[in-house]
Design an enzyme around this catalytic site. Structure first.
Site, PDB file in Angstrom:
ATOM      1  N   LYS A 145     -30.690 -53.549 -10.291  1.00 46.52           N
ATOM      2  CA  LYS A 145     -30.379 -52.288 -10.970  1.00 46.52           C
ATOM      3  C   LYS A 145     -29.484 -52.499 -12.187  1.00 46.52           C
ATOM      4  O   LYS A 145     -29.005 -51.542 -12.789  1.00 46.52           O
ATOM      5  CB  LYS A 145     -29.731 -51.306  -9.991  1.00 46.52           C
ATOM      6  CG  LYS A 145     -30.647 -50.949  -8.826  1.00 46.52           C
ATOM      7  CD  LYS A 145     -30.078 -49.877  -7.938  1.00 46.52           C
ATOM      8  CE  LYS A 145     -31.036 -49.584  -6.782  1.00 46.52           C
ATOM      9  NZ  LYS A 145     -30.642 -48.440  -5.953  1.00 46.52           N
ATOM     10  N   CYS A 179     -33.899 -42.147   0.321  1.00 43.21           N
ATOM     11  CA  CYS A 179     -33.220 -43.048   1.260  1.00 43.21           C
ATOM     12  C   CYS A 179     -31.911 -42.463   1.799  1.00 43.21           C
ATOM     13  O   CYS A 179     -30.950 -43.206   2.069  1.00 43.21           O
ATOM     14  CB  CYS A 179     -32.952 -44.410   0.630  1.00 43.21           C
ATOM     15  SG  CYS A 179     -34.430 -45.298   0.119  1.00 43.21           S
ATOM     16  N   ASP A 200     -19.699 -48.570  -2.956  1.00 50.59           N
ATOM     17  CA  ASP A 200     -21.079 -48.916  -3.228  1.00 50.59           C
ATOM     18  C   ASP A 200     -21.307 -48.688  -4.722  1.00 50.59           C
ATOM     19  O   ASP A 200     -21.438 -47.552  -5.179  1.00 50.59           O
ATOM     20  CB  ASP A 200     -22.026 -48.058  -2.390  1.00 50.59           C
ATOM     21  CG  ASP A 200     -23.490 -48.370  -2.645  1.00 50.59           C
ATOM     22  OD1 ASP A 200     -23.772 -49.244  -3.484  1.00 50.59           O
ATOM     23  OD2 ASP A 200     -24.353 -47.721  -2.020  1.00 50.59           O
ATOM     24  N   HIS A 244     -26.586 -43.279   0.407  1.00 47.84           N
ATOM     25  CA  HIS A 244     -27.783 -44.095   0.626  1.00 47.84           C
ATOM     26  C   HIS A 244     -27.742 -44.706   2.026  1.00 47.84           C
ATOM     27  O   HIS A 244     -26.673 -44.998   2.570  1.00 47.84           O
ATOM     28  CB  HIS A 244     -27.830 -45.208  -0.434  1.00 47.84           C
ATOM     29  CG  HIS A 244     -29.127 -45.927  -0.506  1.00 47.84           C
ATOM     30  ND1 HIS A 244     -29.502 -46.890   0.408  1.00 47.84           N
ATOM     31  CD2 HIS A 244     -30.147 -45.844  -1.398  1.00 47.84           C
ATOM     32  CE1 HIS A 244     -30.692 -47.368   0.086  1.00 47.84           C
ATOM     33  NE2 HIS A 244     -31.114 -46.747  -1.007  1.00 47.84           N
ATOM     34  N   GLN A 289     -25.322 -48.124  -8.204  1.00 49.91           N
ATOM     35  CA  GLN A 289     -25.785 -47.337  -9.347  1.00 49.91           C
ATOM     36  C   GLN A 289     -24.861 -47.444 -10.550  1.00 49.91           C
ATOM     37  O   GLN A 289     -25.322 -47.323 -11.685  1.00 49.91           O
ATOM     38  CB  GLN A 289     -25.938 -45.859  -8.951  1.00 49.91           C
ATOM     39  CG  GLN A 289     -26.939 -45.612  -7.859  1.00 49.91           C
ATOM     40  CD  GLN A 289     -28.350 -46.039  -8.233  1.00 49.91           C
ATOM     41  OE1 GLN A 289     -28.674 -46.221  -9.396  1.00 49.91           O
ATOM     42  NE2 GLN A 289     -29.198 -46.207  -7.234  1.00 49.91           N
TER      43      GLN A 289
END
Length: 432
Positions: free
Chosen positions: A249, A392, A223, A142, A226
């Site tokens: 999220k 993205c 990261d 991303h 998600q």
């Protein structure tokens, strides 16, 4: 291309389902009733990787803050303010437990995962990196896990320090290529940044096979935008020095994120947003930084957002993260089973190229004869809400077609997936 989609009442073909996918392990359809936006909606929401729907308890938390005893935290000694200060401390402690952090002082509240990754670049990278140091990253990640490192490189170059950004490959299963990373870790590598669960490919990267080969001087940044709220995350088990999470999220409100900073990196951090409440002070010699987490939390926090995050984590804990992950795995397999033999469907890297019980609710694909944008538009006409485009990813910004991404959560059911794959099959008969 020009095309005329079938009428929305055009029936999709009936497909016989494989009996190997029992409903055991799925949340019941009634779970949707906890999410007001879905309780009476006719659409099928398949875009939970972009943002999750919000349970009623989270919505009530935001409303209650604004409707009752609104105050600023850590700014006053009157009951409204002190109560909020205590509530935010409780959310910080709950967050630490939820992600497996060793101490609440390792939890920083930010404006989102993007802000958290930029905080790593600004609070650590600007002062810790030296001329010739290297950062390993994936161009397929991303933009929020790519562009901050490029900005950092550009900023340092303006002050005469040149760092290198070293790209590594992804595997066909949508994971970071551990062998390629191992080959590229060199004597000047200082940071390795990876997507825990890839936002397009849906591959899970934990670096288990690399853990013993990563030198102590190399910090690891995950990261978890998600994976947070979609599967169990334990930052200690991951060996993370930094990890970022996006509240919106994981059932919480937009504008709230989490930055985990392992205690060992605290001495190397500098304030990146100094202001009111920053744990720093002026001295006769200039500026003296204070302690974490206040060191990185200047200004008025997003109080309703943080409170909503606490409520969201409470909801996720009540469902059980292993159960949430199992639900999404079952749906992923069902989705792959339904799409795999549709003519013209081509899977991007990810669970579509894996074997066995893989996937955590993210599958991306293309369909011959129609662009992803057009396919997404047609699917929306039939009530299926999916993400389309290049998602993205800076390296894919010039791609002509992009892809369709389907992403699920506990409010997604087998019937939703079956109806979706039936519709894609019907469209494939028109366009392929």
């Amino acid at each position: 291309m020009e095309f005329s989609p079938s009428r929305p009442d055009h029936p999709a073909p009936v497909v016989t389902r494989s009996p190997e996918f029992p409903p055991a392990g799925l949340f019941p359809p009634q779970v949707r009733d906890s999410f007001p936006a879905l309780a009476e909606a006719g659409e099928v929401y398949l875009d939970s990787a972009a943002t999750t729907q919000k349970p009623r308890s989270v919505i009530d938390t935001v409303r209650n803050y604004h409707a009752s005893a609104t105050a600023n935290a850590a700014r006053g000694t009157y009951p409204w303010a002190t109560a909020l200060t205590q509530q935010i401390a409780a959310v910080r402690a709950r967050t630490a437990r939820f992600i497996g952090a060793g101490d609440p002082g390792e939890i920083v509240f930010t404006a989102g995962a993007t802000a958290a990754l930029n905080a790593v670049a600004l609070s650590w990278g600007l002062t810790a990196l030296r001329d010739g140091d290297e950062i390993l990253y994936s161009p397929a990640d991303h933009a929020a896990n790519v562009l901050p490192w490029y900005l950092l490189r550009d900023t340092l170059a303006r002050f005469g320090r040149r760092i290198e950004l070293v790209p590594y490959r992804m595997t066909p299963s949508g994971r970071a290529d551990s062998a390629d990373i191992a080959d590229k870790i060199g004597p000047r590598t200082r940071l390795l940044t990876v997507s825990h669960l890839h936002h397009v490919f849906g591959g899970l990267t934990a670096l288990d096979d690399l853990r013993d080969r990563i030198p102590d001087r190399v910090l690891v940044c995950y990261d978890c935008s998600q994976s947070g709220g979609h599967l169990p995350v334990d930052v200690a088990a991951l060996g993370a020095d930094f990890a970022v999470f996006a509240g919106h999220k994981m059932f919480a409100a937009p504008g709230t994120g989490v930055l985990y900073c392992h205690r060992r990196v605290h001495p190397d951090l500098r304030p990146f947003l100094p202001g009111g409440a920053t744990d720093a002070r002026l001295t006769t010699d200039g500026f003296e930084t204070g302690r974490m987490p206040g060191l990185l939390e200047g200004g008025t926090p997003n109080i309703p957002g943080i409170l909503a995050l606490g409520t969201a984590l409470e909801a996720l804990d009540s469902y059980g993260m292993p159960a949430v992950a199992a639900h999404n795995r079952i749906l992923t397999r069902r989705l792959l089973d339904g799409l795999r033999d549709v003519p013209g469907v081509d899977f991007l890297p990810g669970p579509g190229h894996g074997a066995g019980d893989t996937g955590y609710g993210i599958v991306s694909f293309t369909l011959d004869g129609i662009s992803a944008a057009d396919l997404g538009f047609v699917l929306a006409e039939y009530g299926f809400l999916v993400r389309t485009g290049t998602h993205c990813v800076p390296a894919a910004a010039d791609a002509e077609t992009g892809s369709v991404r389907v992403s699920t959560h506990i409010y997604t059911g087998l019937a939703d997936i079956d109806h979706f794959t039936d519709r894609v099959r019907a469209l494939a008969e028109e366009f392929v």
